[in-house]
Design a protein around this motif. Structure first.
Motif, PDB file in Angstrom:
ATOM      1  N   LYS A 100      84.600  25.648  72.694  1.00  8.56           N
ATOM      2  CA  LYS A 100      85.060  25.834  71.319  1.00  8.56           C
ATOM      3  C   LYS A 100      85.620  27.250  71.139  1.00  8.56           C
ATOM      4  CE  LYS A 100      81.745  22.504  69.457  1.00  8.56           C
ATOM      5  NZ  LYS A 100      80.593  22.273  68.537  1.00  8.56           N
ATOM      6  N   ASN A 101      86.399  27.411  70.110  1.00  9.33           N
ATOM      7  CA  ASN A 101      87.066  28.682  69.840  1.00  9.33           C
ATOM      8  C   ASN A 101      86.171  29.559  68.974  1.00  9.33           C
ATOM      9  OD1 ASN A 101      88.758  30.784  69.172  1.00  9.33           O
ATOM     10  ND2 ASN A 101      90.465  29.487  68.523  1.00  9.33           N
ATOM     11  N   ILE A 102      85.635  30.639  69.521  1.00  8.11           N
ATOM     12  CA  ILE A 102      84.737  31.494  68.727  1.00  8.11           C
ATOM     13  C   ILE A 102      85.484  32.156  67.583  1.00  8.11           C
ATOM     14  CG2 ILE A 102      83.229  31.969  70.697  1.00  8.11           C
ATOM     15  CD1 ILE A 102      84.500  34.890  70.564  1.00  8.11           C
ATOM     16  N   PHE A 103      86.805  32.240  67.672  1.00  7.96           N
ATOM     17  CA  PHE A 103      87.567  32.873  66.604  1.00  7.96           C
ATOM     18  C   PHE A 103      87.644  31.977  65.365  1.00  7.96           C
ATOM     19  CE2 PHE A 103      88.721  35.086  70.406  1.00  7.96           C
ATOM     20  CZ  PHE A 103      88.756  36.405  70.003  1.00  7.96           C
ATOM     21  N   GLN A 104      87.086  30.791  65.448  1.00  6.96           N
ATOM     22  CA  GLN A 104      86.901  29.949  64.274  1.00  6.96           C
ATOM     23  C   GLN A 104      85.443  29.963  63.827  1.00  6.96           C
ATOM     24  OE1 GLN A 104      88.602  26.056  64.987  1.00  6.96           O
ATOM     25  NE2 GLN A 104      90.655  26.882  65.285  1.00  6.96           N
ATOM     26  N   SER A 105      84.691  30.946  64.321  1.00  7.76           N
ATOM     27  CA  SER A 105      83.297  31.137  63.902  1.00  7.76           C
ATOM     28  C   SER A 105      83.049  32.581  63.512  1.00  7.76           C
ATOM     29  CB  SER A 105      82.339  30.733  65.034  1.00  7.76           C
ATOM     30  OG  SER A 105      82.428  29.359  65.323  1.00  7.76           O
ATOM     31  N   TRP A 340      77.363  33.746  68.548  1.00  3.88           N
ATOM     32  CA  TRP A 340      78.521  33.672  67.646  1.00  3.88           C
ATOM     33  C   TRP A 340      78.262  32.724  66.492  1.00  3.88           C
ATOM     34  CZ3 TRP A 340      81.508  37.425  67.256  1.00  3.88           C
ATOM     35  CH2 TRP A 340      81.900  38.185  68.364  1.00  3.88           C
ATOM     36  N   GLU A 341      77.548  31.647  66.744  1.00  6.31           N
ATOM     37  CA  GLU A 341      77.142  30.781  65.622  1.00  6.31           C
ATOM     38  C   GLU A 341      76.246  31.554  64.662  1.00  6.31           C
ATOM     39  OE1 GLU A 341      76.924  26.193  66.968  1.00  6.31           O
ATOM     40  OE2 GLU A 341      75.469  27.481  67.992  1.00  6.31           O
ATOM     41  N   LEU A 347      77.005  36.016  57.930  1.00  8.40           N
ATOM     42  CA  LEU A 347      77.942  36.296  56.850  1.00  8.40           C
ATOM     43  C   LEU A 347      77.940  35.191  55.803  1.00  8.40           C
ATOM     44  CD1 LEU A 347      80.789  37.931  58.913  1.00  8.40           C
ATOM     45  CD2 LEU A 347      79.469  38.990  57.087  1.00  8.40           C
ATOM     46  N   ASP A 348      77.608  33.971  56.194  1.00  5.83           N
ATOM     47  CA  ASP A 348      77.400  32.908  55.202  1.00  5.83           C
ATOM     48  C   ASP A 348      76.300  33.325  54.227  1.00  5.83           C
ATOM     49  OD1 ASP A 348      79.300  31.416  56.520  1.00  5.83           O
ATOM     50  OD2 ASP A 348      77.884  29.990  57.387  1.00  5.83           O
ATOM     51  N   GLN A 449      86.919  30.768  53.399  1.00 10.23           N
ATOM     52  CA  GLN A 449      87.780  31.927  53.191  1.00 10.23           C
ATOM     53  C   GLN A 449      87.977  32.738  54.463  1.00 10.23           C
ATOM     54  OE1 GLN A 449      89.854  33.192  50.734  1.00 10.23           O
ATOM     55  NE2 GLN A 449      89.557  31.032  50.203  1.00 10.23           N
ATOM     56  N   PRO A 450      88.659  32.180  55.460  1.00 15.72           N
ATOM     57  CA  PRO A 450      89.100  33.021  56.570  1.00 15.72           C
ATOM     58  C   PRO A 450      90.191  33.958  56.063  1.00 15.72           C
ATOM     59  CG  PRO A 450      90.194  30.904  56.688  1.00 15.72           C
ATOM     60  CD  PRO A 450      89.224  30.830  55.527  1.00 15.72           C
ATOM     61  N   PHE A 451      90.627  34.873  56.889  1.00 17.15           N
ATOM     62  CA  PHE A 451      91.811  35.639  56.521  1.00 17.15           C
ATOM     63  C   PHE A 451      92.932  34.665  56.156  1.00 17.15           C
ATOM     64  CE2 PHE A 451      90.236  39.288  59.294  1.00 17.15           C
ATOM     65  CZ  PHE A 451      89.997  40.138  58.222  1.00 17.15           C
TER      66      PHE A 451
END
Length: 552
Positions: A100-105, A340-341, A347-348, A449-451
């Motif tokens: 999985k892509n950590i940049f989506q976490s 990373w999870e 931040l959640d 709310q990602p960038f």
């Protein structure tokens, strides 16, 4: 009467606006004479239509130029395909069995991506004979350098390591620290952030270009004076209209500073805050999920460097900020997929408690913007002071048009999250424990709310009631023409019936417009703005608040 109003506004503007921020006082405007462009500066233009004089723009430090051809460690073992992206995201992550892509976490500092799983309903097209007649978009700025304000956590770690250079040695996976330098700028957009907004503008043109009247008139587009906010709107408009966008739109900049009413940064006008509560809960979870990583970091450094738990967390944040600014970061591969999870969940917790349903000011911060959306829907200006509304602007159709079919605004992550709370979207009111990850939560910050995250609110007019069972062969039911409200967050539908039962259990997640407006009357009251922002009450403990308002 019009002349008297203009004279009154001019007199009001002659005073120091900071003294009258609670009234939303800014420079007045005669809409018939304003012909602003994105490149022309004129002393005759009102402040909020001048985009090039740098007032109230905040920190603007530029970072070092990237050199990815030299600094990128890719290709990694087993990877030969290089995707068409400016960022290196194929970094091997321990324990990432699903690749999985950590940049989506990365929570709110994830580069933009559409919500991959949706919010609980399928997507449906507009039925034949129905039309999207109106849009209200509120858009977060694009990817940026780290902030200077607040704890400035990532910058703090950068300074710490810079000051300790030559006094410590990194070993093994941390050997890169022996030559590492902090080269990031401050707060303004990075190149990837500019691309995100340009791409979004292009996407929105394909989606909603027909709503632009194209009759020689200009629409009013709203952003704030902060530089990343101003440039985000400009890059979006360049994507939507092209480089000559100033012929199609007038950019209105609300002052983003304490003492000025501004619904696009509602937290600036609220005396109470819950970020200190959020930080306490956040650090509780950090101590849980980063325990092992922290021990690894301490074991791989020797010398005069007191590596703290906060440093370990900040190292994770530097992964995102260096990647979006420089294209690659050696920090990313130092953490496991499970860590990373844990980072996203930290931040959640922070944002749920800082500006979400676990915050006593969650609703209050966003309620002013909700009032503006409802006013636009019903085609009227706002005449009475309320919440963070700038009445000088919102009581004037030159600065607050009431008949635009295409309404484009630009805000911040905390602001847009509070707007979701103020709309009463309780499907996102997850209670988040600080001892373990709540796996089945709806509140996932990178999905919300990602960038460059954005909320699109459509009004759809139909010739008859649309069948709520969209899989049935019968498209329309018997009845009069109907209008519907459709919420789309990061390209996925938010089912309004999940939060507001009055909207019904529709397959498409829409809500009949009259019902939506009636529901929102109650939501405005629930915000309890004056008490939440200016009342006297004790700070709640984390977990006491679940509805985005103080517990009475």
């Amino acid at each position: 009467m019009l002349g008297f109003l203009e004279l009154s506004l001019q007199l009001l503007n002659s005073f120091n606006p900071a003294k009258f921020g609670h009234l939303g006082a800014q420079v007045p405007i005669n809409g018939d004479n304003v012909k602003p462009t994105s490149t022309t500066k004129s002393s005759r233009l009102p402040d909020y239509f001048v985009t090039d004089d740098g007032h109230f723009q905040g920190p603007t430090q530029t970072g070092a130029a990237p050199f990815l051809a030299q600094t990128n460690l890719a290709p990694f073992a087993g990877v030969s395909y290089i995707p068409n992206t400016p960022l290196e995201t194929q970094i091997p992550i321990a324990g990432n069995v699903g690749n999985k892509n950590i940049f989506q976490s990365l929570a709110n500092i994830s580069p933009y991506f559409p919500n991959p799983r949706g919010f609980g309903v399928n997507e449906y097209s507009i039925p034949p004979g129905s039309n999207v007649t109106w849009l209200n978009m509120v858009h977060r700025h694009g990817s940026r350098y780290p902030e200077v304000s607040g704890d400035a956590a990532e910058r703090t770690l950068g300074k710490k390591l810079t000051d300790a250079a030559g006094k410590f040695t990194g070993h093994g996976p941390l050997a890169f620290l022996n030559d590492w330098k902090f080269v990031l700028g401050a707060e303004i957009l990075v190149p990837n952030g500019k691309q995100e907004l340009f791409t979004s503008g292009t996407l929105h043109y394909y989606q909603y270009g027909h709503l632009y009247p194209n009759n020689g008139s200009k629409i009013v587009v709203r952003s704030t004076t902060q530089r990343r906010m101003t440039e985000s709107s400009e890059y979006f408009l360049a994507g939507f209209f092209g480089l000559g966008w100033a012929q199609n739109a007038t950019l209105e900049l609300a002052i983003e500073a304490p003492g000025f009413n501004n619904t696009l940064a509602g937290y600036k006008q609220c005396n109470h805050t819950s970020w200190h509560i959020a930080r306490e809960a956040f650090m509780e979870w950090v101590g849980v999920y980063l325990h092992d990583a922290h021990q690894r970091f301490r074991a791989n450094t020797t010398g005069d460097l007191d590596w703290t738990l906060s440093d370990t967390y900040n190292a994770q944040a530097l992964c995102s900020y260096e990647t979006i600014a420089l294209g690659f970061s050696p920090w990313c591969g130092l953490f496991t997929y499970e860590e990373w999870e844990g980072y996203e969940y930290a931040l959640d917790i922070a944002f749920q408690a800082g500006t979400g349903f676990a915050s006593p000011v969650g609703r209050a911060i966003g309620v002013g913007y909700v009032e503006e959306v409802l006013a636009r829907m019903q085609h009227h200006v706002i005449t009475d002071p309320s919440a963070q509304i700038n009445v000088t602007l919102d009581n004037n159709t030159a600065t607050f048009p009431v008949d635009q079919a295409l309404n484009l605004d630009f805000s911040h992550d905390a602001g847009i999250l509070s707007i979701l709370v103020a709309f009463g979207l309780t499907q996102f009111n997850d209670v988040l424990p600080t001892t373990h990850i709540k796996k089945d939560r709806e509140f996932i910050l990178s999905h919300l709310q990602p960038f460059a995250g954005r909320l699109d609110i459509e009004v759809i007019k139909a010739p008859a009631p649309v069948n709520p069972r969209r899989t049935d062969e019968q498209i329309y039911l018997d009845g009069e023409p109907s209008s519907y409200v459709h919420f789309i967050l990061n390209q996925r539908t938010i089912p309004l019936g999940r939060s507001h039962k009055e909207c019904g259990d529709r397959d498409d997640g829409w809500c009949e417009m009259k019902t939506f407006l009636k529901v929102q009357e109650k939501q405005l009251e629930l915000a309890d703005y004056d008490y939440a922002c200016f009342g006297e009450y004790d700070d709640p403990k984390y977990g006491d608040v679940e509805d985005g308002r103080p517990v009475r």
